[in-house]
Write an enzyme that holds these catalytic residues in place. Structure first.
Site, mmCIF file in Angstrom:
data_model
loop_
_atom_site.group_PDB
_atom_site.id
_atom_site.type_symbol
_atom_site.label_atom_id
_atom_site.label_comp_id
_atom_site.label_asym_id
_atom_site.label_seq_id
_atom_site.Cartn_x
_atom_site.Cartn_y
_atom_site.Cartn_z
ATOM 1 C CB SER A 164 25.271 -2.842 5.245
ATOM 2 O OG SER A 164 23.935 -2.629 5.638
ATOM 3 C CB THR A 165 24.813 -3.526 10.002
ATOM 4 O OG1 THR A 165 23.579 -3.674 9.316
ATOM 5 C CG2 THR A 165 24.566 -3.295 11.480
ATOM 6 C CG HIS A 190 23.169 -0.799 2.692
ATOM 7 N ND1 HIS A 190 23.200 -2.133 3.015
ATOM 8 C CD2 HIS A 190 23.438 -0.730 1.361
ATOM 9 C CE1 HIS A 190 23.468 -2.844 1.931
ATOM 10 N NE2 HIS A 190 23.624 -2.009 0.913
ATOM 11 C CG MET A 283 21.909 -8.687 7.932
ATOM 12 S SD MET A 283 22.546 -10.302 8.465
ATOM 13 C CE MET A 283 22.678 -10.038 10.243
ATOM 14 C CG ASP A 286 24.172 -4.480 -1.691
ATOM 15 O OD1 ASP A 286 24.177 -4.797 -2.893
ATOM 16 O OD2 ASP A 286 24.221 -3.297 -1.304
#
Length: 348
Positions: A164-165, A190, A283, A286
């Site tokens: 993600s991030t 993401h 973050m 998930d």
């Protein structure tokens, strides 16, 4: 701790709306708003913000040029504002390469209403960006990686990556270190619809692998990488001796579609011990449960370590669940995946 935020945007409306959103947060303080990078430069010196929100398209100096100078001379957490277009996607990915931590897209219609509708998302992104590790970036030209093939004992293996991030650059770092004949790779990052195709095309140019946005029903082949499209879950299925991609419109999981957990859970069922998975920076949680399901199914599982993660959220959740067979710094993950897939790393 109060997060000090500086807004940089040539639109007075966006400056006003973002300012309202920031002021409404009990843990944030709006320390200034700038209409262009030159004003922003002075305000950064005066206010020392924790987070900068930065528009890409601005007069006098565009956001990318300013970002590059900023990350070279005064690195700090940056959240980019992007337009939801193909050109906007390309520029946003370049911003992430230059060191921006994350981005959000401007709504196409009803700017004030649209931004206010996503106020919670924007505030959460600012909090995430504020917690990120930021390093000074030096400009590097894009070059296509070339590596000699590695011998693999089995053709039954499949590699999976979730992030993600901070993930766009982390995924690239892993893929750049994989050999051209590595087992097929599935990736969930993401990212909204409209951005994943540009992300795949960029990776295809620089990694030496054949990277594309998944369309569904593709057969996994060595050296091929399939990126989960924005707003679709990506799953691994099996048809006879072949691994096949599958897309799904099922509800978001952990507030995400695509979700890493969906990919990992599908791999636990379809591939079991033949799968190797890495959960990278991001973050939230998930991917942690899915990674645990994969480990329980006999797969080799890896979590990125805290020191090399931009945001150590998802990997931490996996480690706390005992979902990772090993925890490694980002530069070592590709070699570990190759080793776990039965390949030799001596020539990488």
């Amino acid at each position: 701790m109060t997060i000090k935020v500086l807004v940089v945007d040539d639109s007075a409306l966006i400056r006003a709306v973002l300012g309202e959103i920031i002021r409404q947060q009990p843990d944030m303080e709006l320390v200034g708003a700038a209409a262009d990078p030159y004003i922003a430069r002075d305000l950064i010196s005066k206010t020392n913000p924790d987070v900068l929100t930065l528009d890409i398209e601005m007069p006098r100096m565009d956001g990318l040029e300013f970002l590059e100078r900023l990350m070279h001379g005064h690195p700090m957490p940056v959240l980019m504002l992007s337009s939801l277009t193909e050109a906007g996607a390309d520029v946003t990915l370049r911003a992430l390469e230059l060191g921006a931590v994350d981005f959000f897209t401007k709504p196409k219609l009803g700017l004030r209403e649209g931004l206010n509708e996503y106020a919670e998302v924007i505030a959460d992104k600012i909090r995430t960006v504020a917690s990120a590790k930021v390093q000074r970036r030096l400009r590097k030209p894009e070059t296509r990686s070339t590596r000699p093939p590695v011998q693999f004992v089995s053709t039954e293996r499949v590699l999976l990556i979730g992030a993600s991030t901070g993930g766009t650059e982390a995924i690239k770092a892993v893929l750049e270190r994989l050999p051209a004949n590595c087992p097929g790779v599935l990736v969930t990052q993401h990212m909204p619809a409209g951005f994943t195709r540009s992300f795949a095309e960029r990776l295809n140019r620089v990694t030496g692998l054949k990277v594309c946005e998944a369309q569904g029903n593709e057969r996994l082949l060595p050296g091929h990488v399939f990126i989960a499209p924005g707003d679709k879950h990506l799953k691994l299925t099996r048809s006879g001796a072949n691994y096949i991609t599958q897309l799904s419109d099922d509800a978001p999981v952990n507030r995400h579609r695509p979700a890493v957990d969906v990919l990992f859970h599908s791999a636990a069922l379809a591939a079991g011990k033949n799968a190797v998975a890495a959960l990278l920076t991001g973050m939230g949680k998930d991917g942690a449960d899915g990674l645990l399901a994969m480990r329980n199914a006999g797969a080799h599982t890896i979590a990125q370590d805290e020191a090399s993660s931009v945001v150590y959220g998802m990997p931490r959740e996996a480690v706390e669940r005992n979902a990772a067979c090993e925890q490694l710094p980002l530069p070592d993950i590709a070699a570990a995946m190759i080793r776990a897939a039965g390949g030799s790393t001596t020539r990488i």
